[in-house]
Design an enzyme around this catalytic site. Structure first.
Site, PDB file in Angstrom:
ATOM      1  N   ASP A  18       0.854  -1.191   0.000  1.00 42.92           N
ATOM      2  CA  ASP A  18       0.000   0.000   0.000  1.00 42.92           C
ATOM      3  C   ASP A  18       0.888   1.239   0.000  1.00 42.92           C
ATOM      4  OD1 ASP A  18      -2.191   1.623   0.112  1.00 42.92           O
ATOM      5  OD2 ASP A  18      -2.869   0.972   2.085  1.00 42.92           O
ATOM      6  N   ASP A  51      -3.227   2.591  -5.823  1.00 42.09           N
ATOM      7  CA  ASP A  51      -2.109   2.651  -4.874  1.00 42.09           C
ATOM      8  C   ASP A  51      -1.967   1.429  -3.981  1.00 42.09           C
ATOM      9  OD1 ASP A  51      -4.444   3.215  -3.528  1.00 42.09           O
ATOM     10  OD2 ASP A  51      -3.531   4.683  -2.186  1.00 42.09           O
ATOM     11  N   GLU A  52      -2.658   0.332  -4.283  1.00 41.91           N
ATOM     12  CA  GLU A  52      -2.462  -0.863  -3.449  1.00 41.91           C
ATOM     13  C   GLU A  52      -2.747  -2.120  -4.249  1.00 41.91           C
ATOM     14  OE1 GLU A  52      -5.268  -1.717  -0.292  1.00 41.91           O
ATOM     15  OE2 GLU A  52      -6.640  -0.191  -1.070  1.00 41.91           O
TER      16      GLU A  52
END
Length: 421
Positions: A34, A128-129
């Site tokens: 993350d 973003d993860e």
């Protein structure tokens, strides 16, 4: 999950490295990676002078919301999804920035490419993860899961100038919890044999699917920690919160999660929407916004080599009544003008009058570009509009997202149309 104050002292430290040695990661092939305050971190990378300042990214108008805040801003209580106006009251000296989506997309693609160099089993959850299953990569790389996690962190920082946090365990649920507790810029390894020791002291809000209301219901019957949920007989838990919720939470609280890491599949839909600072009734202004949103949606389709057959608009009125209207085209498309013209027809022909708070454009029934065949453009030359879109894509890739915009969008903002800069 609850804040760090909700956690027993020393719980997180138990799963960190000690003297350079990580806890036993045998049988722990699942990584959750993350990015830390992703949008804000990318903006700070572009403006290093902001590194020691609170930075907030999001809508800057009266109805804007926070998309991302760096950790310094969070110390003042600023959080994602908070109204920007409230964030300004909490931290008036913060630097407030509008989002730069082209930068975030570029960084996300680069980070995901790093993941895929390690393993093909990458399941992105957002820009973003992502989850990674590194079981097949261990022998090839001659590394342990923890060592791979450290390599990921080093490469992301070195190649993209941002930091990430990593959780390593045997299940997706525990790995995701671990990455959250490792933030910012850290890593936790939860051994397969220690999962219950990790889970049971956590607040019930750590359980996937437990929001504020469910946490209150659980607390009302004396269940405040994950271990409390695990210890309650399932039959009693079913009577308290319902059969489906009870079975789900009881399974997770006892450390069971059989979900596999599923590589990215074709998107079901692609779109964009905008909430206005003041409700709008002028249909011409709304159509200008539809053009902007159609342009963003079409650019995303082309970047992902996708085309869509169904154009859908979403309209939310001032009283929060929300409707969607859609039309399916004869042939799939990724052309801005065709999406825009269809969206305008939906607005004109199928949307009642009234003050509008939010409008959105979405493409559905997606297929890979090569499978779509020759596109039939509505009311347009066979090649002209698509050639124009491709030229605009090339200009944006070279000069940035604002390099090319339709003239009507320039005049909307009071600007005179001119050459791209």
């Amino acid at each position: 999950m609850g804040r760090s104050g909700d956690l027993p002292r020393g719980l997180v430290d138990r799963f960190k490295a000690r003297d350079g040695q990580w806890p036993d990661d045998t049988g722990c092939p699942v990584l959750h990676v993350d990015m830390d305050a992703f949008f804000a971190s990318v903006e700070i990378r572009e403006r290093p002078e902001l590194a020691d300042k609170p930075v907030v990214v999001g809508g800057t108008g009266g109805r804007g919301v926070v998309s991302s805040a760096n950790y310094l801003a969070r110390t003042y209580g600023v959080r994602s999804a908070m109204p920007t106006a409230h964030a300004r009251r909490l931290c008036p000296h913060a630097v407030f920035l509008p989002p730069t989506f082209a930068l975030y997309t570029e960084a996300s693609a680069g980070v995901m490419a790093i993941f895929r160099e390690i393993t093909p089993l990458v399941e992105p959850l957002s820009l973003d993860e992502a989850f990674l299953d590194v079981a097949g990569a261990l022998r090839r790389l001659r590394m342990t899961p923890g060592e791979i996690g450290e390599q990921v962190r080093v490469r992301v920082a070195a190649e993209w100038g941002i930091t990430c946090s990593v959780g390593v365990s045997s299940t997706k649920f525990v790995a995701k919890l671990a990455s959250g507790l490792a933030k910012p810029d850290g890593m936790l390894v939860v051994p397969r044999t220690d999962i219950l020791d990790f889970l049971h002291p956590l607040p019930v809000s750590a359980l996937w699917g437990v929001g504020k209301k469910t946490a209150e219901r659980l607390s009302a019957i004396g269940l405040n920690r994950v271990g409390d949920v695990a210890a309650m007989p399932l039959a009693r838990l079913k009577r308290a919160i319902g059969v489906a919720a009870a079975e789900h939470l009881h399974t997770l609280s006892n450390g069971h999660d059989n979900r596999a890491v599923v590589p990215e599949s074709v998107d079901k839909s692609v779109g964009a929407e905008e909430t206005f600072e003041v409700d709008l009734t002028d249909r011409e202004v709304l159509k200008q916004e539809l053009l902007r949103l159609s342009e963003r949606t079409a650019a995303t389709l082309r970047r992902r080599d996708l085309r869509g057959r169904t154009v859908s608009i979403k309209v939310r009125f001032g009283d929060f009544t929300t409707i969607t209207r859609s039309r399916t085209l004869p042939v799939a498309t990724d052309v801005t003008q065709e999406i825009y013209r269809t969206a305008c027809r939906l607005l004109d022909e199928q949307t009642p009058p009234g003050a509008i708070r939010l409008i959105g454009v979405r493409m559905e029934q997606l297929e890979e570009g090569a499978a779509g065949g020759q596109q039939l453009l509505l009311d347009a030359p066979e090649r002209g509009w698509r050639d124009a879109d491709q030229a605009a894509d090339e200009a944006r890739a070279k000069f940035g997202g604002a390099a090319i915009r339709p003239a009507t969008l320039l005049t909307q903002r009071g600007e005179k149309p001119g050459p791209a800069r």
